[in-house]
Design a protein around this motif. Structure first.
Motif, mmCIF file in Angstrom:
data_model
loop_
_atom_site.group_PDB
_atom_site.id
_atom_site.type_symbol
_atom_site.label_atom_id
_atom_site.label_comp_id
_atom_site.label_asym_id
_atom_site.label_seq_id
_atom_site.Cartn_x
_atom_site.Cartn_y
_atom_site.Cartn_z
ATOM 1 N N CYS A 159 -3.862 5.679 4.932
ATOM 2 C CA CYS A 159 -3.536 5.718 3.786
ATOM 3 C C CYS A 159 -4.808 6.106 3.119
ATOM 4 N N SER A 160 -4.534 3.882 2.827
ATOM 5 C CA SER A 160 -6.022 3.415 2.089
ATOM 6 C C SER A 160 -7.099 3.878 2.512
ATOM 7 N N ILE A 161 -7.547 4.040 3.173
ATOM 8 C CA ILE A 161 -9.333 4.582 4.213
ATOM 9 C C ILE A 161 -9.291 6.034 3.014
ATOM 10 N N LYS A 162 -7.765 6.739 3.235
ATOM 11 C CA LYS A 162 -7.966 8.329 2.854
ATOM 12 C C LYS A 162 -8.120 8.148 0.916
ATOM 13 N N LEU A 163 -7.322 7.063 0.852
ATOM 14 C CA LEU A 163 -7.313 6.608 -1.013
ATOM 15 C C LEU A 163 -8.386 7.078 -1.373
ATOM 16 N N GLU A 164 -9.167 5.747 -0.174
ATOM 17 C CA GLU A 164 -10.686 5.275 -0.724
ATOM 18 C C GLU A 164 -11.322 6.559 -0.567
ATOM 19 N N GLY A 196 0.997 -1.152 0.119
ATOM 20 C CA GLY A 196 -0.129 -0.270 -0.178
ATOM 21 C C GLY A 196 0.942 1.377 0.308
ATOM 22 N N ILE A 197 -0.175 2.657 0.318
ATOM 23 C CA ILE A 197 0.588 3.878 0.460
ATOM 24 C C ILE A 197 1.178 4.004 2.146
ATOM 25 N N VAL A 198 2.626 4.157 2.213
ATOM 26 C CA VAL A 198 2.537 5.240 3.396
ATOM 27 C C VAL A 198 3.195 6.784 2.837
ATOM 28 N N CYS A 199 2.400 7.562 3.728
ATOM 29 C CA CYS A 199 2.572 8.753 3.776
ATOM 30 C C CYS A 199 3.588 8.903 5.005
ATOM 31 N N ARG A 233 1.991 0.247 -8.105
ATOM 32 C CA ARG A 233 1.272 0.641 -8.696
ATOM 33 C C ARG A 233 0.127 2.144 -8.513
ATOM 34 N N THR A 234 -0.417 1.799 -7.405
ATOM 35 C CA THR A 234 -1.011 2.949 -6.562
ATOM 36 C C THR A 234 -0.263 4.639 -7.125
ATOM 37 N N ALA A 235 1.046 4.689 -6.285
ATOM 38 C CA ALA A 235 2.004 5.428 -6.757
ATOM 39 C C ALA A 235 2.797 5.807 -7.567
ATOM 40 N N LYS A 236 2.189 4.935 -8.745
ATOM 41 C CA LYS A 236 2.612 5.187 -9.592
ATOM 42 C C LYS A 236 1.609 5.524 -10.826
ATOM 43 N N TYR A 237 0.749 5.367 -10.333
ATOM 44 C CA TYR A 237 -0.713 6.537 -11.218
ATOM 45 C C TYR A 237 -0.656 7.856 -11.008
ATOM 46 N N SER A 292 -1.868 16.322 -2.989
ATOM 47 C CA SER A 292 -3.454 15.390 -3.744
ATOM 48 C C SER A 292 -4.789 15.506 -2.606
ATOM 49 N N CYS A 293 -4.529 14.443 -1.909
ATOM 50 C CA CYS A 293 -6.039 14.061 -0.195
ATOM 51 C C CYS A 293 -4.727 14.400 1.122
#
Length: 309
Positions: free
Chosen positions: A285-290, A15-18, A113-117, A260-261
């Motif tokens: 981060c997963s919740i925020k992206l969703e 996933g994504i880590v901020c 893949r999410t980071a690339k997007y 972004s968000c």
């Protein structure tokens, strides 16, 4: 339930880590520090057991015994730690320069893949830029050599705000010009209501909003919302502000406060790099992206429609 098995935790690292990047440290070095801490914590947990091998012992002419013994070639003392930083894929979705601090997003494993997007979608970022009037340096930063001095007492906050408003208007006009659309047309309105307008060329920096949030001469702080920017462009922007105010200026600090968000409240400090904190941050981060998925897709659609024009 508390999980103590490293393989289970390893499978959750996607996933994504901020994180918060300090100034005067590269993104690559921060990435290495994050991965090293994650792997160190994993290796301190219950890792997989040593593999076994079959051993046949005894005299072939008499009696043979078959035993299953630990395979010493698979022992951590021989092969090294079970988890290595090089085996954990990680990439950043935004790049911050040496002198810039602030929000930095890392994608781990499938999260790359999410980071690339996010990187290719070019989301808007917000910066706080601190500057000082009266001096110009050779690199536009406080660390540079002073090459010019000038007066600054004639500059007022109203002068600063009027200049920033003018720059913002010129950039807004440039957005439509790069798209080949008349600013007074219905097409321009239709594009504007879809969301922030992005030029097809990702090399062109654009400023969407500029505001002076603090003015204590000779120091000032401005907030900039932009895309396609880089550290060099932002430091040059501060220098240009000084020139247009009939003075000189250099940048003393750059901080990315929004990507972004994601905001500073979501960022994990380097001193808090632990496996548990990373997992917690990844979940947030997963919740925020969703929650912002529709907004992210809307931005991508806006870019597609502009390129079509």
């Amino acid at each position: 339930m508390l999980v103590k098995e490293a393989p289970v935790i390893w499978n959750l690292l996607k996933g994504i880590v901020c994180v918060y990047k300090p100034a005067e440290i590269t993104c690559e070095n921060l990435r290495k520090a994050l991965l090293a801490k994650i792997c160190a914590d994993l290796n301190n947990m219950e890792c997989r057991s040593i593999s076994e091998r079959v051993v046949i012992e005894g005299n072939p002419l008499e009696k043979l015994t078959v035993n299953v013994v630990p395979n010493l070639a698979d022992h951590p003392a021989v092969v090294g730690p079970r988890y290595l930083p090089d085996e954990l894929p990680a990439s950043w979705s935004n790049y911050l320069g040496w002198n810039t601090c602030g929000i930095l997003l890392f994608g781990l494993r499938e999260g790359t893949r999410t980071a690339k997007y996010l990187r290719e979608n070019r989301p808007m970022r917000a910066y706080k830029l601190k500057g000082t009037l009266g001096k110009a340096t050779d690199n536009g930063l406080a660390s540079g050599k002073v090459v010019e001095k000038s007066t600054w007492k004639h500059v007022t906050k109203s002068h600063m705000e009027k200049l920033l408003s003018s720059i913002q208007s010129s950039h807004q006009k440039q957005m439509f010009q790069l798209c080949g659309v008349d600013l007074q047309s219905q097409t321009a309105y239709d594009l504007a209501v879809q969301g922030p307008i992005r030029p097809a060329n990702s090399k062109v920096p654009l400023l969407y909003g500029i505001k002076c949030i603090e003015f204590t001469p000779p120091n000032f702080v401005i907030e900039v919302h932009c895309i396609n920017e880089n550290e060099s462009y932002l430091t040059t922007f501060i220098h240009e502000i000084g020139t247009k105010l009939h003075s000189t200026a250099h940048c003393t600090a750059l901080q990315c406060v929004r990507h972004s968000c994601f905001t500073l409240e979501d960022a994990l400090l380097k001193k808090h790099f632990t496996l548990q904190n990373v997992l917690t941050n990844m979940e947030k981060c997963s919740i925020k992206l969703e929650e912002n998925k529709d907004l992210l897709y809307q931005k991508s659609a806006s870019l597609t429609s502009i390129n079509t024009e």
